[in-house]
Design a protein around this motif. Structure first.
Motif, PDB file in Angstrom:
ATOM      1  N   LEU A   1       0.848  -1.243  -0.001  1.00  0.00           N
ATOM      2  CA  LEU A   1      -0.108   0.019   0.139  1.00  0.00           C
ATOM      3  C   LEU A   1       0.991   1.208   0.081  1.00  0.00           C
ATOM      4  O   LEU A   1       0.662   2.413  -0.524  1.00  0.00           O
ATOM      5  CB  LEU A   1      -0.763  -0.177   1.353  1.00  0.00           C
ATOM      6  N   VAL A   2       1.739   1.223   0.729  1.00  0.00           N
ATOM      7  CA  VAL A   2       2.844   2.353   0.696  1.00  0.00           C
ATOM      8  C   VAL A   2       3.264   2.672  -0.709  1.00  0.00           C
ATOM      9  O   VAL A   2       3.543   3.921  -1.364  1.00  0.00           O
ATOM     10  CB  VAL A   2       3.945   1.986   1.573  1.00  0.00           C
ATOM     11  N   MET A   3       3.664   1.406  -1.672  1.00  0.00           N
ATOM     12  CA  MET A   3       3.719   1.705  -2.885  1.00  0.00           C
ATOM     13  C   MET A   3       2.968   2.367  -3.645  1.00  0.00           C
ATOM     14  O   MET A   3       3.181   3.347  -4.530  1.00  0.00           O
ATOM     15  CB  MET A   3       4.321   0.295  -3.728  1.00  0.00           C
ATOM     16  N   GLU A   4       1.635   2.040  -3.373  1.00  0.00           N
ATOM     17  CA  GLU A   4       0.569   2.839  -4.179  1.00  0.00           C
ATOM     18  C   GLU A   4       0.460   4.305  -3.551  1.00  0.00           C
ATOM     19  O   GLU A   4       0.153   5.191  -4.617  1.00  0.00           O
ATOM     20  CB  GLU A   4      -0.763   2.185  -3.470  1.00  0.00           C
ATOM     21  N   LEU A   5       0.895   4.562  -2.445  1.00  0.00           N
ATOM     22  CA  LEU A   5       0.832   5.802  -1.898  1.00  0.00           C
ATOM     23  C   LEU A   5       2.129   6.670  -2.502  1.00  0.00           C
ATOM     24  O   LEU A   5       1.858   7.862  -2.945  1.00  0.00           O
ATOM     25  CB  LEU A   5       1.273   5.812  -0.397  1.00  0.00           C
ATOM     26  N   VAL A   6       3.257   6.066  -2.892  1.00  0.00           N
ATOM     27  CA  VAL A   6       4.256   6.538  -3.367  1.00  0.00           C
ATOM     28  C   VAL A   6       3.693   7.045  -4.943  1.00  0.00           C
ATOM     29  O   VAL A   6       4.036   8.316  -5.484  1.00  0.00           O
ATOM     30  CB  VAL A   6       5.687   5.671  -3.427  1.00  0.00           C
ATOM     31  N   LYS A   7       3.167   6.010  -5.645  1.00  0.00           N
ATOM     32  CA  LYS A   7       2.765   6.468  -6.917  1.00  0.00           C
ATOM     33  C   LYS A   7       1.844   7.763  -6.857  1.00  0.00           C
ATOM     34  O   LYS A   7       1.752   8.625  -7.821  1.00  0.00           O
ATOM     35  CB  LYS A   7       1.816   5.247  -7.558  1.00  0.00           C
ATOM     36  N   LYS A   8       0.884   7.865  -5.755  1.00  0.00           N
ATOM     37  CA  LYS A   8      -0.013   8.857  -6.036  1.00  0.00           C
ATOM     38  C   LYS A   8       0.771  10.272  -5.414  1.00  0.00           C
ATOM     39  O   LYS A   8       0.273  11.408  -5.645  1.00  0.00           O
ATOM     40  CB  LYS A   8      -1.258   8.644  -4.938  1.00  0.00           C
ATOM     41  N   SER A   9       1.970  10.201  -4.817  1.00  0.00           N
ATOM     42  CA  SER A   9       2.605  11.318  -4.344  1.00  0.00           C
ATOM     43  C   SER A   9       3.651  11.945  -5.146  1.00  0.00           C
ATOM     44  O   SER A   9       4.006  13.191  -4.969  1.00  0.00           O
ATOM     45  CB  SER A   9       3.290  10.943  -3.037  1.00  0.00           C
TER      46      SER A   9
ATOM     47  N   ILE B   1      16.149  -3.138  -0.314  1.00  0.00           N
ATOM     48  CA  ILE B   1      15.498  -1.942  -0.126  1.00  0.00           C
ATOM     49  C   ILE B   1      14.247  -2.171  -0.280  1.00  0.00           C
ATOM     50  O   ILE B   1      13.826  -2.601  -1.228  1.00  0.00           O
ATOM     51  CB  ILE B   1      16.437  -1.239  -0.930  1.00  0.00           C
ATOM     52  N   ASP B   2      13.401  -1.803   0.590  1.00  0.00           N
ATOM     53  CA  ASP B   2      11.897  -2.169   0.578  1.00  0.00           C
ATOM     54  C   ASP B   2      11.307  -1.298  -0.707  1.00  0.00           C
ATOM     55  O   ASP B   2      10.340  -2.068  -1.210  1.00  0.00           O
ATOM     56  CB  ASP B   2      11.319  -1.397   1.741  1.00  0.00           C
ATOM     57  N   ILE B   3      11.701  -0.344  -1.065  1.00  0.00           N
ATOM     58  CA  ILE B   3      11.157   0.632  -2.156  1.00  0.00           C
ATOM     59  C   ILE B   3      12.060   1.212  -2.934  1.00  0.00           C
ATOM     60  O   ILE B   3      12.905   1.851  -2.556  1.00  0.00           O
ATOM     61  CB  ILE B   3      10.252   1.792  -1.709  1.00  0.00           C
ATOM     62  N   LEU B   4      12.088   0.810  -4.295  1.00  0.00           N
ATOM     63  CA  LEU B   4      12.862   1.598  -5.332  1.00  0.00           C
ATOM     64  C   LEU B   4      12.216   1.786  -6.303  1.00  0.00           C
ATOM     65  O   LEU B   4      11.369   0.786  -7.017  1.00  0.00           O
ATOM     66  CB  LEU B   4      14.122   0.431  -5.577  1.00  0.00           C
ATOM     67  N   ALA B   5      12.035   2.904  -6.950  1.00  0.00           N
ATOM     68  CA  ALA B   5      11.198   3.690  -7.852  1.00  0.00           C
ATOM     69  C   ALA B   5      12.001   4.600  -9.011  1.00  0.00           C
ATOM     70  O   ALA B   5      13.169   5.233  -8.514  1.00  0.00           O
ATOM     71  CB  ALA B   5      10.019   4.232  -7.345  1.00  0.00           C
TER      72      ALA B   5
ATOM     73  N   VAL C   1      14.164  14.151   1.171  1.00  0.00           N
ATOM     74  CA  VAL C   1      13.744  13.356   2.457  1.00  0.00           C
ATOM     75  C   VAL C   1      12.237  13.580   2.634  1.00  0.00           C
ATOM     76  O   VAL C   1      11.805  14.480   2.971  1.00  0.00           O
ATOM     77  CB  VAL C   1      14.613  13.484   3.546  1.00  0.00           C
ATOM     78  N   ARG C   2      11.471  12.419   2.204  1.00  0.00           N
ATOM     79  CA  ARG C   2      10.045  12.566   2.587  1.00  0.00           C
ATOM     80  C   ARG C   2       9.554  11.670   3.551  1.00  0.00           C
ATOM     81  O   ARG C   2      10.256  10.629   3.450  1.00  0.00           O
ATOM     82  CB  ARG C   2       9.302  12.311   1.261  1.00  0.00           C
ATOM     83  N   LEU C   3       8.799  11.958   4.526  1.00  0.00           N
ATOM     84  CA  LEU C   3       8.280  11.094   5.498  1.00  0.00           C
ATOM     85  C   LEU C   3       6.835  10.896   5.380  1.00  0.00           C
ATOM     86  O   LEU C   3       5.990  11.875   5.116  1.00  0.00           O
ATOM     87  CB  LEU C   3       8.728  11.818   6.865  1.00  0.00           C
ATOM     88  N   PHE C   4       6.349   9.677   5.593  1.00  0.00           N
ATOM     89  CA  PHE C   4       4.922   9.247   5.502  1.00  0.00           C
ATOM     90  C   PHE C   4       4.482   8.510   6.712  1.00  0.00           C
ATOM     91  O   PHE C   4       5.577   7.684   7.347  1.00  0.00           O
ATOM     92  CB  PHE C   4       4.673   8.248   4.341  1.00  0.00           C
ATOM     93  N   THR C   5       3.384   8.877   7.379  1.00  0.00           N
ATOM     94  CA  THR C   5       2.879   8.066   8.349  1.00  0.00           C
ATOM     95  C   THR C   5       1.685   7.276   7.696  1.00  0.00           C
ATOM     96  O   THR C   5       1.118   7.456   6.776  1.00  0.00           O
ATOM     97  CB  THR C   5       2.783   8.896   9.731  1.00  0.00           C
ATOM     98  N   LEU C   6       1.118   6.454   8.837  1.00  0.00           N
ATOM     99  CA  LEU C   6      -0.296   5.837   8.644  1.00  0.00           C
ATOM    100  C   LEU C   6      -1.344   6.876   8.186  1.00  0.00           C
ATOM    101  O   LEU C   6      -2.051   6.374   7.215  1.00  0.00           O
ATOM    102  CB  LEU C   6      -0.672   5.213   9.841  1.00  0.00           C
TER     103      LEU C   6
END
Length: 304
Positions: free
Chosen positions: A184-192, A211-215, A276-281
């Motif tokens: 779901l975080v990957m989906e959030l990144v797409k929208k961001s 690495i959890d996310i690489l885009a 550096v971008r920070l995301f929470t729940l």
């Protein structure tokens, strides 16, 4: 079962169908029941619902799945290995106790029949000679739950003894929804990244780490991210660790992302900026905005 909606489409449908108000709870319950189209009373304990909807209906659910897997023991062993392991192809074969040729044939069958989808590392490792095994994702969250917590203990469940499943679930439950969060975080990144859309996203892994996310964005910028699910706040060391992982992989991200379910320390907050971008729940709420009947997926599974 050859084609399924995306995980986000499944999650939006689940939230709309079950009037989910608490996002964290919705993710926890979705990790178990997701993709099946069942109505789930989110006011009731998860363990209670598992017994009522899954364990008490074991014979019927098993019968439906057996039509897909053809009751093949190798398929079941591979699925259970992928459900609880690191999702890598070769380690799953080892855990399942199957030879590579047999395992690869099983994987092909499971992918062709829509139970799994293949995931490849986003970049090649530094060592060109290194063979990086593919990973596999379950198309439906429920299938991962079934093959991790129910299917391996079928003998007891079939006889009405749920003790092994309940004990197993008590060990799995704490981190079971982490996998859903990551996707779901990957989906959030797409929208961001609306101004510079994400063109490619996934995870990176080699023999030295992950690495959890690489885009990569449309303009060519590299984005690397870390996901943290603990109840404590993420500290600056999380960012330091991510940078070190990227350095080992000889990757040079333009933007670093940290997702922390429980927020961030003041020291890490000071690092926040364009790079550096920070995301929470709470940021995940964007994924379930404007839910309506249009989001409810048509599902032909039996209702329990």
């Amino acid at each position: 079962m050859s084609k399924y909606p995306t995980l986000l489409e499944q999650f939006r449908s689940f939230c709309f169908q079950n009037n989910a108000a608490d996002l964290e709870q919705a993710i926890e319950y979705f990790a178990v029941f997701g993709g099946m189209g069942w109505s789930v009373d989110l006011s009731r304990p998860l363990e209670e619902l598992i017994e009522e909807k899954v364990l008490n209906n074991y014979r019927y659910i098993h019968g439906d799945l057996a039509k897909i897997t053809q009751s093949n023991k190798t398929h079941h062993a591979v699925l259970s290995a992928l459900a609880v392991g690191d999702r890598r192809e070769f380690s799953a074969f080892k855990r399942a106790g199957v030879e590579r040729e047999e395992g690869e044939a099983s994987i092909k069958f499971l992918v062709d029949n829509g139970l799994l989808v293949r995931e490849r590392s986003q970049e090649q490792p530094i060592d060109e000679q290194e063979v990086v095994a593919d990973k596999f994702l379950f198309t439906l969250p429920f299938m991962r739950f079934w093959f991790s917590a129910v299917s391996p203990y079928y003998k007891g469940v079939r006889e009405g003894d749920f003790s092994e499943v309940k004990e197993r679930w008590s060990h799995l439950q704490h981190e079971f929804s982490d996998h859903i969060y990551a996707r779901l975080v990957m989906e959030l990144v797409k929208k961001s990244f609306k101004e510079d859309p994400i063109e490619k996203i996934g995870s990176y892994w080699d023999k030295n780490g992950e690495i959890d996310i690489l885009a990569r964005t449309k303009s060519g910028r590299i984005v690397a991210g870390s996901c943290r699910y603990a109840k404590s706040k993420a500290k600056k060391s999380e960012l330091t660790k991510l940078r070190e992982q990227c350095s080992k992989a000889e990757l040079h991200p333009d933007i670093y992302l940290i997702f922390s379910k429980s927020g961030f320390s003041n020291e890490l907050k000071k690092e926040k900026g364009e790079g550096v971008r920070l995301f929470t729940l709470k940021n995940l709420r964007i994924l379930v905005e404007e839910l309506g009947k249009k989001d409810l997926l048509v599902n032909t599974n039996k209702k329990y």
